[in-house]
Every structure is written in C-alpha cells, then in structure tokens.
Scaffold this motif. Sequence first.
Motif, PDB file in Angstrom:
ATOM      1  N   GLN A   1      17.869  -3.585   3.052  1.00 61.99           N
ATOM      2  CA  GLN A   1      19.139  -2.402   2.370  1.00 61.99           C
ATOM      3  C   GLN A   1      19.967  -2.268   1.269  1.00 61.99           C
ATOM      4  O   GLN A   1      20.607  -1.193   1.104  1.00 61.99           O
ATOM      5  CB  GLN A   1      21.052  -3.046   3.589  1.00 61.99           C
ATOM      6  N   ASP A   2      19.518  -2.702   0.833  1.00 58.41           N
ATOM      7  CA  ASP A   2      19.940  -3.338  -1.098  1.00 58.41           C
ATOM      8  C   ASP A   2      18.868  -2.506  -1.460  1.00 58.41           C
ATOM      9  O   ASP A   2      19.431  -1.570  -2.177  1.00 58.41           O
ATOM     10  CB  ASP A   2      20.116  -4.383  -1.236  1.00 58.41           C
ATOM     11  N   ARG A   3      17.698  -2.721  -1.308  1.00 57.67           N
ATOM     12  CA  ARG A   3      16.261  -1.872  -2.328  1.00 57.67           C
ATOM     13  C   ARG A   3      16.232  -0.531  -1.314  1.00 57.67           C
ATOM     14  O   ARG A   3      15.761   0.063  -2.012  1.00 57.67           O
ATOM     15  CB  ARG A   3      15.763  -2.488  -2.253  1.00 57.67           C
ATOM     16  N   HIS A   4      17.068  -0.429  -0.512  1.00 59.23           N
ATOM     17  CA  HIS A   4      16.590   1.028   0.561  1.00 59.23           C
ATOM     18  C   HIS A   4      15.021   0.857   0.423  1.00 59.23           C
ATOM     19  O   HIS A   4      14.001   2.272   0.151  1.00 59.23           O
ATOM     20  CB  HIS A   4      17.369   2.203   0.309  1.00 59.23           C
ATOM     21  N   ALA A   5      14.428   0.186   0.727  1.00 57.39           N
ATOM     22  CA  ALA A   5      12.813   0.030   1.189  1.00 57.39           C
ATOM     23  C   ALA A   5      12.343  -0.971   1.802  1.00 57.39           C
ATOM     24  O   ALA A   5      13.403  -1.482   2.052  1.00 57.39           O
ATOM     25  CB  ALA A   5      11.818  -0.502  -0.888  1.00 57.39           C
ATOM     26  N   PHE A   6      11.113  -1.093   2.482  1.00 57.40           N
ATOM     27  CA  PHE A   6      10.722  -2.163   3.668  1.00 57.40           C
ATOM     28  C   PHE A   6       9.909  -3.002   2.771  1.00 57.40           C
ATOM     29  O   PHE A   6       9.291  -2.772   2.056  1.00 57.40           O
ATOM     30  CB  PHE A   6       9.351  -1.065   3.997  1.00 57.40           C
ATOM     31  N   ALA A   7      10.782  -4.303   2.862  1.00 60.44           N
ATOM     32  CA  ALA A   7       9.971  -5.432   1.946  1.00 60.44           C
ATOM     33  C   ALA A   7       8.707  -6.168   2.916  1.00 60.44           C
ATOM     34  O   ALA A   7       9.085  -6.272   4.459  1.00 60.44           O
ATOM     35  CB  ALA A   7      11.433  -6.478   1.958  1.00 60.44           C
ATOM     36  N   VAL A   8       7.579  -6.007   2.508  1.00 65.89           N
ATOM     37  CA  VAL A   8       6.165  -6.904   3.174  1.00 65.89           C
ATOM     38  C   VAL A   8       5.825  -7.799   2.960  1.00 65.89           C
ATOM     39  O   VAL A   8       6.041  -8.152   1.471  1.00 65.89           O
ATOM     40  CB  VAL A   8       5.621  -5.601   3.303  1.00 65.89           C
ATOM     41  N   GLY A   9       5.595  -8.923   3.050  1.00 70.36           N
ATOM     42  CA  GLY A   9       4.888 -10.087   2.698  1.00 70.36           C
ATOM     43  C   GLY A   9       3.670 -10.393   2.128  1.00 70.36           C
ATOM     44  O   GLY A   9       3.322  -9.324   2.814  1.00 70.36           O
ATOM     45  N   ALA A  10       3.117 -10.947   1.684  1.00 74.25           N
ATOM     46  CA  ALA A  10       1.683 -10.201   1.027  1.00 74.25           C
ATOM     47  C   ALA A  10       0.356 -11.161   1.813  1.00 74.25           C
ATOM     48  O   ALA A  10       0.159 -10.932   1.818  1.00 74.25           O
ATOM     49  CB  ALA A  10       1.820 -11.326  -0.521  1.00 74.25           C
ATOM     50  N   GLY A  11       1.161 -12.082   2.511  1.00 76.65           N
ATOM     51  CA  GLY A  11       0.499 -12.708   3.534  1.00 76.65           C
ATOM     52  C   GLY A  11       0.739 -11.634   4.691  1.00 76.65           C
ATOM     53  O   GLY A  11      -0.731 -12.220   5.922  1.00 76.65           O
ATOM     54  N   ALA A  12       0.758 -10.423   4.975  1.00 76.44           N
ATOM     55  CA  ALA A  12       0.772 -10.216   6.392  1.00 76.44           C
ATOM     56  C   ALA A  12      -0.464  -9.155   6.592  1.00 76.44           C
ATOM     57  O   ALA A  12      -1.253  -8.726   4.623  1.00 76.44           O
ATOM     58  CB  ALA A  12       1.801  -9.128   6.226  1.00 76.44           C
ATOM     59  N   LEU A  13      -1.166  -8.987   7.343  1.00 79.38           N
ATOM     60  CA  LEU A  13      -1.984  -8.185   7.139  1.00 79.38           C
ATOM     61  C   LEU A  13      -2.189  -6.695   7.935  1.00 79.38           C
ATOM     62  O   LEU A  13      -0.868  -6.386   8.686  1.00 79.38           O
ATOM     63  CB  LEU A  13      -2.972  -9.141   8.486  1.00 79.38           C
ATOM     64  N   MET A  14      -3.086  -5.837   7.675  1.00 80.42           N
ATOM     65  CA  MET A  14      -2.460  -4.495   7.692  1.00 80.42           C
ATOM     66  C   MET A  14      -2.423  -4.205   9.113  1.00 80.42           C
ATOM     67  O   MET A  14      -1.490  -2.911   8.979  1.00 80.42           O
ATOM     68  CB  MET A  14      -3.792  -3.555   7.045  1.00 80.42           C
ATOM     69  N   GLY A  15      -2.871  -4.581  10.017  1.00 81.38           N
ATOM     70  CA  GLY A  15      -2.959  -4.000  11.797  1.00 81.38           C
ATOM     71  C   GLY A  15      -0.849  -4.462  11.696  1.00 81.38           C
ATOM     72  O   GLY A  15      -0.555  -4.260  12.705  1.00 81.38           O
TER      73      GLY A  15
END
Length: 498
Positions: free
Chosen positions: A92-106
Amino acid sequence: MPDIAFSEVTPADARYASLVARSRNTRFAGSPRRVLVPRHTDGARQAVAQAVRRGERLAVRAGGHGLEGLVDDPAVTTVIDVSALDGVAYDQDRHAFAVGAGALMGDVYRDLYLKWGVALPAGTCPSVGLGGYVQGGGFGALCRRYGLVVDHLEAVEVVVADADGGARTVVAGRDPADPHHDLWWAHTGAGGGNFGLVTRFWFRSADAPGHRPADLLPRPPATVLFASAAWDWDGLTEGDFLRLLANHGAWHAKEDTADPAYASLYSALYLNQRSVGRLVLNAQIDAGRPDARRLLGDYLRAVGEGVRVSARTSWETLPWLQVTARDVENRGALTRSKSKGAQLRVPFDGGDGALLHRYLADPRYSGHTTVVLFSYGRQVNAVDPAATVVAQRDSLLRCYLGTYWADARADALHVERVRALYRDLFAETGGVPVPGDRTDGSYINYPDVDLRDPRWNTSGVPWHALYFKSNYARLQRVKARWDPRDVFHHALSVELPG
Ligand SMILES: Cc1cc2nc3c(=O)[nH]c(=O)nc-3n(C[C@H](O)[C@H](O)[C@H](O)COP(=O)(O)OP(=O)(O)OC[C@H]3O[C@@H](n4cnc5c(N)ncnc54)[C@H](O)[C@@H]3O)c2cc1C
C-alpha cells in the motif's frame, strides 16, 4: 521463542541433499560446506554477514534454473538459498507489488492474476525463480506487447556487503532522485550474483495511472489461442529447411510493428536435431481478438509457405493462467545441457541456414541440439538502451542455442558439439555474435562462460561487451560503490574497475 533468522544446513542434515541438488541442469551439483536458508529479510542479512565473517565464498540460489554452474561452482563454500522468501503482496505504501526473490514464476503468475488480474510480461517456464530471472532482464510471451520484466521494476531490496565486513539491507528505486538509484539500475539486466543478495522486488509499470492495483501492471488476455506446427524431418530437404528459416525471418523483418494486429503474437521456432524427429513452431496470440484465428493461421502459412513437407498443426484455446503453467522446455530424461545465446538484428541468412542444417541433420550426432528463435522486438525495442542494463533494444529475434543429453560420461562430446556449432555460425565475427549490423551480443540469462575464453571467443571483443555493451562501465562504478570487496562474484560477474 527466539527468532530463527536462517536455517543452517550442513551435510549431516537430511535437508542438505535436497538443497544442493536444486540445479535444473544436472551437469552441475555443488558440495558447499553449508546452505543457509533465511526466513526473512533480516535473516538474509545475518546469513550474508556470517558468510563474510567466516571468509566463505558465497553464492545465492533462487529457482536453480541458471544455465551455467555459477552457484554449483566447486569454489563456493556457502550457498544462501532464498526459497523461503517467496511472498507476493500488494504494498500500500509503495503502490506496487512486492514479490520475494525466492518466488517461482508460476506462483507469481497465479497470485498476481487471481488476486488482482494483472501479470508480469515474464517467462514461459513456471519453475524459474524470480531471484535469478528478473536481474537478467526477463523476457517472455507478453514482452512484444509490454516490454521486459525490468521495464516494470519499481524497486529492489538488496543485502549488500560493506567495505568493513558487515552486511546491510538497502532498498533501491527507479526514481532518479533516489540516492540508491544506481543500485536499482544495476538490477535491471546485469544478471544475478553481482552486487548483493536480493530479497524482494517491487513491480509497477512506469506509466501506471493512479493507485488501483489492477491498473499497475499489464492485464493479460483472458484466453490464448495456441497453435503448434510440426514439420517431420523425414522427407524434409535442405531446401525445405532453408525455406522455413527464410520465411520465418522474412515475416519478422517485414512486420509492420506500428500495426497492433500482431502485438500479442509470441512464437518460438524450434530448429531441432534430426533425431528429435521434427521442427516445431509454437505460436500464440490473444484469443479475444475476433480475427485471432485468421491472424495466427496467416502467420503459420507464411512461415510454412513453399515447404514441401506439410506441417501437422494442432490448435487450442486455453485460459491464460493455464498457458503459464505449462513447462514447454521440459526435455524429460535429457537433464544435462549446455546453452548459448545470440541477439539477431537481422534474420539468419542462407549461409547460416546451410550451416545449421549441416549440424542439425547430422545422423552421426546422438544428442539433442536445438536452436530456438523467439519473436522479439516491438515494446522491448521502445526503451532507451541506457535506461536499463539491457542494451540490446533493436533486435528482431532472440536466439537460444543448446544441446541436451542424459549420460554424464558424454558431457565433453556434447559441450564441444554446441561450442563448434556456435563458433562456426558466428565465424565471421570471431566465433561470437559481436554487436554489429547483424548480431548484437547475447543475453546474460543465457550465461555462457565460453564468451570469456579466448579459445572460443577470438573476436577481441570482451565478454562483457557482448552482454552489456557500453553499459558495462557504469556497472563497474556501481560494483565499486556497493560491493567493494567483491563478495558477490562468479565467472561472468561485473568486475571492480581496474
Ligand atoms: C527451462 C528454462 C526456461 C527458461 N525460460 C526463460 C524465459 O522464458 N525467459 C527468460 O528471460 N529466461 C528464461 N530462462 C533463463 C532464466 O531466466 C535464467 O536461467 C535465470 O537466471 C534463472 O533464475 P533462477 O533464480 O531460477 O536460477 P538460479 O540458478 O537460482 O540463479 C541464477 C543466477 O542468479 C543468482 N541469483 C539467484 N537469486 C539471487 C538473489 N536472490 N540475489 C542475488 N543473486 C541471485 C544466482 O547466484 C545465479 O548466478 C529459462 C531457463 C530455463 C532453465
């Protein structure tokens, strides 16, 4: 309960075997002293600090799909595996989607789409990790319409190693006024393992209006029309092969990129070894267009025109999310591989085609070589070559060259085979695709250590100019600022200025 910042897994731990065997390319398997698995960002910082304090040679692993043995290098004594840093959330603060570096594409595709209806224009393999993928630039099925993944990178959270031996966490953003902006820029195409350990990415399109999550990233088509055409090698003459290659190249060279009709087209032409049985063209387009079937049919006809072996073509209309779940690059038991890349400003010519035919039709070769031509350009090429690290912003096609096999005893044979093919294909420019009228270097997410080996690169053009062109000098300045002790390094990492 005390906070567990990271798990420390040594060879005596049952989890060790699973963690060291994560490379998709089974040609590489490391034997580090320990694998550290951080639970959160500060755990990652503590893990880096511990490795530096102990004087360990460290490497970071996310999805394990790196094509070279950069993580499984025998010199690496500590691997930090970021798999557990895998959340996807709206910030909400950055108005952007935060994605962890360990997440897999799917998983990222699924979460972004089901929760907010949006997508990254990312790659076509669901098990690739964001940690390694994003930092290399990232292309995929939506890139001709929406550009590369790094064109949507808003910020990055990185654990860096200080000059005094400590480690700290820095958030670096796209805004040029951000004091850490240079670190953000360096994460838009230099490849992983260069400046620090990435814990998190934030995504938001540069031109996104307002703050509604559903408006902040591209919206993919609801359904995709997918066609696959296969030309059997049996009966295919050299003339047919050349015709197919020339048709495919001509279509891309002549495409009117101002006409939106084919903006959603994405295709991959697989020029496979004869032993595979067939050449394959996989192509897809937004099925929501009323003329989708005609457009895709016209494309397939244009590529196959004049080829005397007729193609077997299958058609499917699939919901978008299902398309992203398919592992189209899976080659079954052939889990050992050697890969190379090239950016093509113009299509391969007849001489190139004859050479490719000679290698691919060779009945004496038992491995599975494939030369893949990915449709590229359009929105990818609308971006300034200095805006991100990805300097190749006028290629027509991206070319992947690889060979696959199963038997470890035959490693040398197969590696030499694809080396020879590449050397001969780019013989006029010293065995590599130097930036010039026809080719424009390579793609760091197809890392190839041969490019820094004078036996295979006789061009006089250094490996880094093939990947980063004139952006390399700036990368070196970033390296000096953020990783002055060169804690994060591998065979193709940015070097400290000389
Ligand atoms: C089957 C397959 C399909 C592919 N399809 C595509 C595609 O469609 N489009 C495309 O653009 N590319 C594609 N690639 C290439 C892919 O982008 C690269 O292989 C990518 O580097 C893989 O990232 P990873 O995290 O899975 O791999 P890893 O091996 O875990 O990491 C790769 C590199 O990044 C570093 N790294 C990983 N995580 C971090 C981190 N958190 N911080 C710092 N450094 C890190 C590693 O140290 C290593 O040097 C594909 C590769 C494969 C094997």
